[in-house]
Scaffold this active site. Sequence first.
Site, mmCIF file in Angstrom:
data_model
loop_
_atom_site.group_PDB
_atom_site.id
_atom_site.type_symbol
_atom_site.label_atom_id
_atom_site.label_comp_id
_atom_site.label_asym_id
_atom_site.label_seq_id
_atom_site.Cartn_x
_atom_site.Cartn_y
_atom_site.Cartn_z
ATOM 1 N N HIS A 9 -7.683 -5.235 0.203
ATOM 2 C CA HIS A 9 -6.478 -4.445 0.437
ATOM 3 C C HIS A 9 -5.607 -5.056 1.533
ATOM 4 C CE1 HIS A 9 -4.189 -0.854 -0.351
ATOM 5 N NE2 HIS A 9 -4.095 -0.597 0.941
ATOM 6 N N SER B 24 0.816 -1.218 0.000
ATOM 7 C CA SER B 24 0.000 0.000 0.000
ATOM 8 C C SER B 24 0.852 1.272 0.000
ATOM 9 C CB SER B 24 -0.954 -0.052 1.194
ATOM 10 O OG SER B 24 -1.867 1.011 1.133
#
Length: 373
Positions: free
Chosen positions: A345, A140
Amino acid sequence: MSTQFGLVEKYDYTAEEHYVTTEDGYNLVIHRITGSPLFKGQQTGKVVFLQTGLCGTSDCWVLIGAGKDLAFLLADKGYDVWLGNMRGNSYCRSHVKLSPRNKEFWQFSFHEIGTRDLPAMIDYVLDYTKQKSLYFVGISMGNTALFTFLSMKPEYNAKIKLAVCLAPAAFWNETSPTLQYVVNMMPNIRKFKEFLDFNEIYEVCSLTSMSIMMGRTMCADNTITQAACVASVFLFSGANPAQLNTTAFPEILSNYPAGSSMQTLFHFFQNIVTKKFQAYDYGYIDNYKHYKQATPITYDVEKVTAPVAIFYGGNDLLVLKSTIFELYKRLPNVVLLEEQKSFTHLDFIIAINVNTLVYSRVIELFQEFDNKA
């Protein structure tokens, strides 16, 4: 004694803690796994540097345990594993002059993490290990910082053998309805920021005994409230119940989230609104002070010439597929683009089968690159 040692040594791995100070005075902690009970040969000497995302710490790579986490799996193969941290997280709350109680301490975003923290840590690791280059794995915002770093300091591309980017956040040409809703609720970010400044709130998601206790009591198995914990995670990062180990929740929430600056969130919001990948916008006058121009610097990812492998989740609500393709289109040297259909995610760190689905692929890639060298 840091929690990192506890997390690593309970599985009979050996660890070290290293310290580096950035050019603007932040004291950073880097963790290193020096030995695995499963690896008896001569270490390969090949360095892998792991960098977590927003509000993460080096602990994120060792939370689930031996045989599962990427840091352990790499050590099992004889790699020299280094785990980075960034200013403002629970390991890096010290500065040569400033205290975290100072507003100035929190005046940073992924721009400073990319241009100050990453170069300081990578220089330190290469210097310490006497290596010329290393493997990088980011998740990320760890990748957002990497792209900032390599576009602003392109001479460092030569020091990255291969960057493995898990769920990389860079472009925001599209956002999920949930995220768009949050951004739309804040059309006047400046007013909101003034409110926070007035109340001296500069930090977000800090790790406190209160947050740890809530994570342990409200998200534990057999509690009525666990469903709410799961729902809130799914709402923002995407839903993949089959890969969620709810039993690990209290352990994860005892170590994550672990703090960052409000400015980092605002920086992301600005980029989502402008749909640009650029530096923090301080406003006309202060931009001159910071960048010697009226507008923020645009990060030119075409300068990221190091080989990049991208893994992304088909169910990721934060980093959507179209934003990954936008990044893929612009990066000059993508050697792999791979989708994990069901992944959200957070799955790149916490999915039950992340080791077989993704980490084994990452290790294969490194071994391929080793053989080429």
